[in-house]
Design an enzyme around this catalytic site. Structure first.
Site, PDB file in Angstrom:
ATOM      1  N   CYS A  23       0.764  -1.212   0.075  1.00  0.00           N
ATOM      2  CA  CYS A  23      -0.024  -0.057   0.052  1.00  0.00           C
ATOM      3  C   CYS A  23       0.735   1.195   0.098  1.00  0.00           C
ATOM      4  O   CYS A  23       0.511   2.169  -0.904  1.00  0.00           O
ATOM      5  CB  CYS A  23      -0.968   0.074   1.069  1.00  0.00           C
ATOM      6  SG  CYS A  23      -1.251  -1.344   1.846  1.00  0.00           S
TER       7      CYS A  23
ATOM      8  N   ARG B 218       6.443 -11.403   5.460  1.00  0.00           N
ATOM      9  CA  ARG B 218       5.962 -11.223   6.943  1.00  0.00           C
ATOM     10  C   ARG B 218       6.592 -12.128   7.567  1.00  0.00           C
ATOM     11  O   ARG B 218       6.582 -13.388   7.306  1.00  0.00           O
ATOM     12  CB  ARG B 218       4.630 -11.133   6.799  1.00  0.00           C
ATOM     13  CG  ARG B 218       3.732 -10.016   6.007  1.00  0.00           C
ATOM     14  CD  ARG B 218       2.461 -10.107   6.033  1.00  0.00           C
ATOM     15  NE  ARG B 218       1.745  -9.297   5.332  1.00  0.00           N
ATOM     16  CZ  ARG B 218       0.411  -9.189   4.919  1.00  0.00           C
ATOM     17  NH1 ARG B 218      -0.384 -10.016   5.527  1.00  0.00           N
ATOM     18  NH2 ARG B 218       0.063  -8.408   4.199  1.00  0.00           N
TER      19      ARG B 218
ATOM     20  N   GLN C  49       1.069 -11.058  -3.534  1.00  0.00           N
ATOM     21  CA  GLN C  49      -0.079 -10.578  -3.334  1.00  0.00           C
ATOM     22  C   GLN C  49      -0.650 -10.454  -5.009  1.00  0.00           C
ATOM     23  O   GLN C  49      -0.012  -9.659  -5.500  1.00  0.00           O
ATOM     24  CB  GLN C  49      -0.610  -9.255  -2.709  1.00  0.00           C
ATOM     25  CG  GLN C  49      -0.373  -9.800  -1.106  1.00  0.00           C
ATOM     26  CD  GLN C  49      -0.496  -8.639  -0.176  1.00  0.00           C
ATOM     27  OE1 GLN C  49      -0.072  -7.457  -0.699  1.00  0.00           O
ATOM     28  NE2 GLN C  49      -1.318  -8.591   0.823  1.00  0.00           N
TER      29      GLN C  49
ATOM     30  N   ASP D  25      -2.324  -7.806  -5.805  1.00  0.00           N
ATOM     31  CA  ASP D  25      -2.611  -6.393  -5.012  1.00  0.00           C
ATOM     32  C   ASP D  25      -3.215  -5.538  -5.994  1.00  0.00           C
ATOM     33  O   ASP D  25      -2.587  -5.220  -7.037  1.00  0.00           O
ATOM     34  CB  ASP D  25      -1.539  -5.968  -4.133  1.00  0.00           C
ATOM     35  CG  ASP D  25      -2.082  -5.203  -2.880  1.00  0.00           C
ATOM     36  OD1 ASP D  25      -3.143  -5.013  -2.870  1.00  0.00           O
ATOM     37  OD2 ASP D  25      -1.041  -4.905  -2.016  1.00  0.00           O
TER      38      ASP D  25
ATOM     39  N   HIS E  55      -4.541  -1.066  -5.812  1.00  0.00           N
ATOM     40  CA  HIS E  55      -5.246   0.044  -5.003  1.00  0.00           C
ATOM     41  C   HIS E  55      -6.124   1.062  -6.111  1.00  0.00           C
ATOM     42  O   HIS E  55      -5.271   1.193  -7.156  1.00  0.00           O
ATOM     43  CB  HIS E  55      -3.994   0.816  -4.247  1.00  0.00           C
ATOM     44  CG  HIS E  55      -3.447  -0.087  -3.171  1.00  0.00           C
ATOM     45  ND1 HIS E  55      -2.489  -1.019  -3.248  1.00  0.00           N
ATOM     46  CD2 HIS E  55      -3.928  -0.356  -1.867  1.00  0.00           C
ATOM     47  CE1 HIS E  55      -2.114  -1.700  -2.450  1.00  0.00           C
ATOM     48  NE2 HIS E  55      -3.177  -1.464  -1.526  1.00  0.00           N
TER      49      HIS E  55
ATOM     50  N   HIS F 202      -8.335  -0.449  -1.105  1.00  0.00           N
ATOM     51  CA  HIS F 202      -7.411  -1.801  -0.939  1.00  0.00           C
ATOM     52  C   HIS F 202      -8.310  -2.938  -1.611  1.00  0.00           C
ATOM     53  O   HIS F 202      -9.410  -3.261  -0.919  1.00  0.00           O
ATOM     54  CB  HIS F 202      -6.868  -2.040   0.263  1.00  0.00           C
ATOM     55  CG  HIS F 202      -6.192  -0.875   0.876  1.00  0.00           C
ATOM     56  ND1 HIS F 202      -4.705  -0.765   1.114  1.00  0.00           N
ATOM     57  CD2 HIS F 202      -6.770   0.027   1.435  1.00  0.00           C
ATOM     58  CE1 HIS F 202      -4.525   0.315   1.980  1.00  0.00           C
ATOM     59  NE2 HIS F 202      -5.624   1.121   2.094  1.00  0.00           N
TER      60      HIS F 202
END
Length: 649
Positions: free
Chosen positions: A345, A374, A392, A394, A396, A522
């Site tokens: 992010c 992580r 991910q 991912d 946004h 997100h």
């Protein structure tokens, strides 16, 4: 006040008057003896409680029976206590600790020098059924702290002493008895031990567990059990567990030569050629879907200075889960602290912030197959399902408040199509609303929550609301899909964020010429490639549809004279875009069939003398015992058509 009357409102809306201090058991008996016999517990103003608890004020009252959803939690909670009692009856010197309800059952932690064996579990189960048959009453009292501590010290239960000392001042210390056996517990519990179905529970396994989850504390033994309302429900669950064992992605990953993991890189995946082919096939599919949906793909660094994580708030809230990297910069006076990114992010905001943005640029959808790391504890890692290094899917979306609903509806539509293509026919949506501690005005939260609800209703009309469970920065949707054997997996998410654009100075110029903060959405569909591939392996039991299968076709010779033609068939399939390989080993065809079936190859083309002479192939599908003889060109055309990814059909 003596003789005071209270009014109890029943589920049908009727009201009954009783003396203050009446119990739910009394009310059930007053309504009907049959209800009193069936009663397990009660809800008073929505709170689950024992039937024996006095009711002192006006309230809404509901009697809980075996048909109620709460009955299963009560059964499982009582099973935990009954199991602990059984253990101490068989081995009086064993110390007890805690025994909470978990999904499908319960566990209880014990301090015992000798390890529990499978034979011990059988003995405990037998004693549990004996305790159930005794129908011992379950009673409860509230004690003060000194009395509870003295009791546990006298009974040599040091773990219980520690638990009592940890209870905050002013909080009730409730003691329960199942017959003569006593435990510290918040409750509630059943009326007597005989209300636990004796043939609907099973002890499953034993594992090590540190006291209170702290590795500095003593290692205990944790016994896991499952319990259900009926014998048939238990049988169905055990059947599902056996099926899940067969589908274990770690086992299939070895058999199909997809990936492995090893001690030198805990929580990291070593992808083998077959597994990486599967990964890339899924990635290519996702890239096409995102491109058509208006996303712009970016790539951001994996190692970022702590200053950005401090500004975003992740350093304070997430530091213990981050991999820290110290760098000696050539001209720096001190070491520079960097971190491997645990999420994408803040980096996406940096891309957004390059150059002035106008309202005409919004919504701006930035997607990344972002590699993240992580720190997960070693005990929590599980194959591909929970790893330390992952990618991910991912993205946004930077938009205005008025665009949230439209973007959310488009996302749900995109997600629905992807899940369908991946083989998941159904999924559930959970809407998590504002928590007590949050950023942003109530007006903005009202607008965001309404936008998410309206977006869901544009696509479907069923969803669950989880009040107060939204993130501090905005409401969110979570998406749970159901696999082939009925298990739920939470994968997708859609989160509204008012916070990060503020912290990282994201702006756009509005129609009014003034600067405004964008809303940051997100969103992820797969969650992570690693976990989603693990789910896919287990959903299909390794038997992927042809478009996803890493090894689509094996062409196997029956006799060595067929080897040249096998090569020609493989070449023709490869030119047509099919993942094909030859098997010309000097082995019998039945051996080859068995081996490639274990490797979950969807199609096997067997080539013998007859096929060479007629320019045909004998096609056998995975899991079938019969073969189909086809002209080579017809076979290739059929395979090519079947192998087209769903989004390209």
């Amino acid at each position: 006040m003596d003789g005071a009357q209270i009014s109890l409102t029943l589920p049908d809306g009727s009201r009954r008057s009783y003396a203050a201090g009446v119990t739910a058991a009394d009310v059930a008996q007053d309504i009907a003896p049959s209800l009193a016999k069936a009663a397990l517990a009660a809800r008073v103003d929505g709170q689950l409680t024992d039937l024996s608890r006095p009711i002192e004020a006006d309230a809404a009252l509901e009697i809980v029976t075996a048909k109620d959803d709460a009955a299963l939690e009560l059964i499982r909670h009582d099973c935990a206590h009954i199991m602990a009692r059984a253990v101490q009856e068989i081995w009086p010197g064993v110390k007890v600790t805690i025994g909470p309800v978990i999904e499908n059952g319960w566990y209880y932690d014990f301090d015992r020098e000798e390890p529990f064996t499978p034979e011990d579990l059988e003995a405990i189960e037998k004693r549990m059924r004996e305790i159930i048959a005794r129908r011992d009453p379950v009673t409860t009292e509230v004690w003060d702290r000194d009395r509870a501590i003295a009791h546990y010290k006298a009974n040599n239960e040091p773990f219980k002493v520690e638990l009592v000392n940890a209870i905050p001042e002013g909080q009730a210390i409730r003691m329960y008895w199942h017959g003569y056996w006593q435990d510290l517990c918040r409750g509630p519990h059943l009326v007597h031990t005989g209300q636990v179905p004796p043939d609907a529970f099973k002890l499953m396994s034993v594992a090590g567990a540190y006291w209170r989850g702290d590795s500095n504390n003593k290692m205990l033994q944790r016994i896991y059990g499952v319990a259900f309302r009926s014998k048939n429900d238990l049988k169905a669950y055990l059947t599902m567990i056996e099926e899940a064992r067969k589908r274990d992605h770690r086992k299939l990953g070895r058999e199909m030569e997809l990936f492995h993991m090893q001690e030198e890189a805990p929580g990291m995946v070593f992808w083998h050629p077959n597994g990486w082919t599967l990964y890339r096939t899924l990635e290519d599919y996702m890239r096409r879907k995102l491109g058509r949906a208006g996303y712009k793909e970016i790539k951001t660094p994996q190692v970022v200075d702590r200053k950005l994580w401090e500004k975003s708030g992740h350093w304070e809230a997430y530091q213990e889960n981050m991999f820290i990297v110290e760098v000696d910069e050539e001209h720096a006076r001190e070491k520079r602290i960097n971190a491997l990114k645990p999420m994408n992010c803040p980096c996406h905001v940096q891309v957004y912030n390059q150059g002035l943005k106008s309202y005409r640029d919004l919504p701006l959808r930035l997607a990344e197959f972002g590699s993240c790391h992580r720190y997960e504890s070693s005990g929590s890692m599980h194959g591909l399902m929970r790893v330390r290094g992952f990618t991910q899917d991912d993205a946004h979306i930077f938009c205005t408040e008025d665009q949230i609903e439209t973007e959310c509806a488009a996302f749900i539509d995109l997600l629905s199509g992807i899940y369908k293509d991946a083989g998941f026919a159904s999924f559930d949506i959970k809407l998590s609303t504002r928590p007590d501690v949050r950023v942003g005005s109530d007006e903005i939260w009202d607008k965001a929550e309404a936008a998410l609800e309206n977006a869901i209703l544009k696509v479907r009309n069923d969803y669950q609301v989880d009040p107060g469970e939204g993130a501090f920065y905005g409401p969110k949707l979570d998406f749970k899909l159901t696999d082939a054997i009925g298990r739920e997996w939470q994968c997708g998410t859609f989160q509204v964020d008012f916070n990060l654009p503020q912290r990282l100075d994201a702006e756009y110029v509005g129609e009014d010429g003034a600067k405004h903060r964008p809303v940051m959405l997100h969103r992820a569909i797969l969650g992570s490639f690693e976990r989603f591939i693990g789910i896919l392996i287990e959903n299909y039991a390794g038997k992927f549809p042809l478009w996803l299968a890493p090894r689509q076709v094996v062409v196997a010779s029956i006799v060595s004279d067929a080897d040249p033609y096998v090569g020609q068939v493989v070449e023709a399939l490869t030119r047509a875009g099919i993942r094909a390989e030859a098997d010309t080993r000097n082995e019998k065809i039945n051996y080859k069939v068995r081996e490639h079936s274990l490797g979950k190859v969807p199609l096997l083309l067997a080539i013998g003398k007859q096929e060479v002479e007629s320019r045909t192939v004998s096609l056998r599908r995975l899991g079938e015992n019969t073969s189909q003889v086809l002209e080579l060109d017809d076979a290739i055309a059929m395979i090519v058509d079947e192998a087209v990814p769903p989004d390209l059909r």
